[in-house]
Design an enzyme around this catalytic site. Structure first.
Site, PDB file in Angstrom:
ATOM      1  N   GLY B  62       0.665  -1.266  -0.033  1.00  0.00           N
ATOM      2  CA  GLY B  62      -0.046  -0.069  -0.204  1.00  0.00           C
ATOM      3  C   GLY B  62       0.791   1.146  -0.027  1.00  0.00           C
ATOM      4  O   GLY B  62       1.873   1.299   0.731  1.00  0.00           O
ATOM      5  N   SER B  63       0.722   2.181  -0.934  1.00  0.00           N
ATOM      6  CA  SER B  63       1.149   3.398  -0.961  1.00  0.00           C
ATOM      7  C   SER B  63      -0.033   4.428  -1.160  1.00  0.00           C
ATOM      8  O   SER B  63      -0.816   3.946  -2.091  1.00  0.00           O
ATOM      9  CB  SER B  63       2.186   3.739  -1.884  1.00  0.00           C
ATOM     10  OG  SER B  63       2.529   5.078  -2.153  1.00  0.00           O
ATOM     11  N   SER B  64      -0.280   5.483  -0.602  1.00  0.00           N
ATOM     12  CA  SER B  64      -1.273   6.387  -0.886  1.00  0.00           C
ATOM     13  C   SER B  64      -1.390   7.106  -2.184  1.00  0.00           C
ATOM     14  O   SER B  64      -2.127   7.711  -2.665  1.00  0.00           O
ATOM     15  CB  SER B  64      -1.584   7.413   0.139  1.00  0.00           C
ATOM     16  OG  SER B  64      -0.450   8.173   0.580  1.00  0.00           O
ATOM     17  N   SER B  65      -0.106   6.980  -2.862  1.00  0.00           N
ATOM     18  CA  SER B  65       0.202   7.562  -4.291  1.00  0.00           C
ATOM     19  C   SER B  65       0.150   6.473  -5.298  1.00  0.00           C
ATOM     20  O   SER B  65       0.456   7.073  -6.378  1.00  0.00           O
ATOM     21  CB  SER B  65       1.451   8.484  -4.391  1.00  0.00           C
ATOM     22  OG  SER B  65       1.263   9.580  -3.362  1.00  0.00           O
ATOM     23  N   ALA B  66      -0.356   5.353  -5.024  1.00  0.00           N
ATOM     24  CA  ALA B  66      -0.309   4.175  -5.906  1.00  0.00           C
ATOM     25  C   ALA B  66      -1.405   4.645  -6.996  1.00  0.00           C
ATOM     26  O   ALA B  66      -1.277   4.379  -8.301  1.00  0.00           O
ATOM     27  CB  ALA B  66      -0.708   2.888  -5.227  1.00  0.00           C
TER      28      ALA B  66
END
Lengths: 419, 136
Positions: B62-66
């Site tokens: 998870g990365s919030s900029s994916a």
């Protein structure tokens, strides 16, 4: 199965214009994908989406503006890719600079506050305990949940602004009380009080926590009478960049942990970790990538953005000396303005401090390209991201070591026992 | 052979060679948003390009900029032709939700267990709008 209210369905169909409809449909789709059954109202938002990653993000924000979208709740803005408040020069090519500026203007046009900081909670945006909010930027999310006791998930790009416009968020994850109970107990009481009362401990503890906990909610035991707000800020930022931590409790300190049993929901923890001297040493070693060199090309502090109090600590340590390496002080305009008004900015700049305002050195190209360069920092988050994003190797140290090294032009270490 | 995937994001009929990743990936920092190249230095499929493939994801980090990276790939025409994922990652898929809102051609995303993904590596797959995955 997601149930929308009649009002929500009407908004999604365009009752309040195209921009609001698009925002509500995005929130609803996210809710469906996350398995939420309904949307809930939010009291505020913090928007991380105005950082330029490519033209598509700018076009998305401009489409919302064209559709007449406005934020329905208070919405502060996280750092951008440019620095409208001036200070350090940014080496972005013309097209990127133009698109980044358009993006920042679009978010302001929707009614977002031009706070441009990753520490909105120290710039006057502090939601009430127990309130639901939609925040982006991992350090702001973890501070909001853990230190303020407000409730948010880690809202990423697009969903943050969509929630702010809709005034709603999917009801899942950390919005729900049952998901805020700690399952992991981290006991740090075996470490010396001296270490637990030093600033330099907290980014290392956060890095350990991020790796050990992932996204599990943890309660830390053994920090009563040791923490300050800036230490909790540093702990959360490191934990959220080393792992997926969105919420931690500190027994006897944070609002949802008046005591250990409450934080654990009166159940025994599923897992218990006792932090040892050896693990501290190993985590500390992993924070630095530069190896055994005393080379320092620059110092960067302020991830998350420095508070006014931290600026005061920098001034005390500098003690009117001049730096022989640049020290990049990353902060927000909420700190620069009082510094300026009090004549402190000029004195710091004369000493060799370079202010980076509205943005920071790991999200946009500011540091000069130097072969084999080494960056020193006291920030766990900078230590995590600088090697990949700036090409600089990293040496981690305390604020005092950072300042002494910048004055000396080479690494200066102070004796410290990590136990 | 025909497999059945659960539709996460609907789309039209598409065809492409399956790039089945052997490890979880973070799109932010792991995939170049300008080219679709896998740039994560520690990823086993480093230097492979996901553009135009049927991309099988055994897991995502998870990365919030994916979502921003995926939207950028769609906008520049460098997105996968379709995405197969073991578990729905709402943040990543939000990139496709937004692409659809922008009126850009959106690749479909289907749920397919990681245990069924590996066998598809390198094969040409025909994905239909009803969620059927045909191996050619």
């Amino acid at each position: 199965m997601l149930q929308l209210t009649d009002e929500e369905r009407a908004i999604a169909s365009g009752a309040r214009g195209g921009g609001s409809a698009m925002a509500l449909r995005i929130v609803a789709e996210a809710a469906r994908l996350m398995g939420a059954r309904r949307l809930i109202p939010v009291a505020s938002a913090h928007i991380d989406g105005a950082l330029y990653h490519g033209d598509s993000g700018t076009l998305f924000a401009e489409k919302l503006v064209e559709g007449g979208a406005r934020v329905a709740v208070r919405a502060t803005l996280n750092v951008g890719s440019l620095a409208p408040a001036g200070c350090a020069a940014i080496r972005l090519a013309a097209h990127q600079r133009d698109m980044a500026a358009r993006m920042m203007r679009a978010y302001e046009a929707m009614g977002c506050e031009p706070s441009w900081t990753c520490a909105p909670y120290q710039a006057g945006h502090r939601p009430a305990q127990g309130s639901d909010v939609a925040w982006g930027e991992s350090n702001a999310v973890v501070f909001c949940n853990s230190v303020l006791g407000a409730r948010t998930n880690r809202y990423g790009d697009f969903l943050d602004i969509a929630c702010a416009i809709a005034g709603r968020a999917p009801d899942y994850g950390l919005h729900r009380a049952e998901n805020r109970v700690a399952e992991l107990l981290l006991d740090v009481g075996g470490l010396s009080k001296e270490l637990r009362r030093s600033d330099v401990f907290y980014p290392v503890l956060g890095t350990f926590l991020g790796r050990a906990a992932g996204s599990t909610v943890v309660v830390i035991e053994g920090l009563q009478d040791c923490t300050t707000e800036d230490r909790l800020k540093a702990l959360g930022a490191a934990a959220a960049s080393a792992g997926g931590v969105g919420l931690f409790h500190v027994a006897g300190v944070t609002p949802e942990a008046p005591d250990l049993a409450t934080a654990l929901g009166d159940r025994p923890p599923k897992q218990r970790i006792v932090l040892t001297h050896q693990e501290m040493q190993a985590t500390l070693a992993r924070l630095s990538t530069a190896g055994a060199t005393d080379r320092i090309d620059a110092v960067a502090i302020g991830s998350p953005h420095l508070s006014l109090k931290e600026m005061g600590e920098l001034e005390n340590l500098l003690a009117d000396r001049t730096l022989s390496r640049p020290l990049y002080a990353n902060t927000g305009r909420h700190v620069l303005q009082p510094l300026e008004a009090q004549g402190r900015r000029k004195r710091l700049e004369a000493a060799g401090v370079i202010f980076v305002v509205d943005t920071c050195v790991v999200v946009t190209p500011i540091l000069p390209e130097i072969e084999g360069a080494v960056l020193m920092t006291n920030s766990g988050k900078f230590a995590q991201y600088a090697p990949g994003n700036t090409g600089y190797a990293v040496t981690y140290g305390s604020l005092s070591e950072c300042v002494e090294s910048a004055v000396a032009g080479r690494l200066v270490r102070e004796p410290r026992t990590w136990s | 052979m025909v497999l059945k995937g659960e539709i996460l994001i609907p789309g039209g009929n598409v065809k492409g060679e399956c790039l089945a990743l052997s490890a979880a990936i973070s799109f932010w920092g792991g995939v170049d948003p300008r080219t679709g190249m896998i740039i994560d230095a520690r990823h086993p499929e480093r230097d492979r390009n996901i553009a135009g493939t049927v991309l099988a994801l055994p897991g995502t980090i998870g990365s919030s900029s994916a979502s921003a990276v995926l939207l950028e790939l769609v906008h520049a025409g460098n997105a996968p032709a379709a995405i197969l994922m073991d578990a729905p990652d709402a943040i990543l898929l939000l990139g496709l939700v937004v692409a659809r809102e922008m009126g850009w051609p959106t690749p479909p995303a289907l749920r397919l267990p990681a245990s069924q993904q590996a066998a598809l590596a390198g094969k040409t797959l025909l994905i239909s709008s009803d969620g059927n995955i045909a191996v050619q």
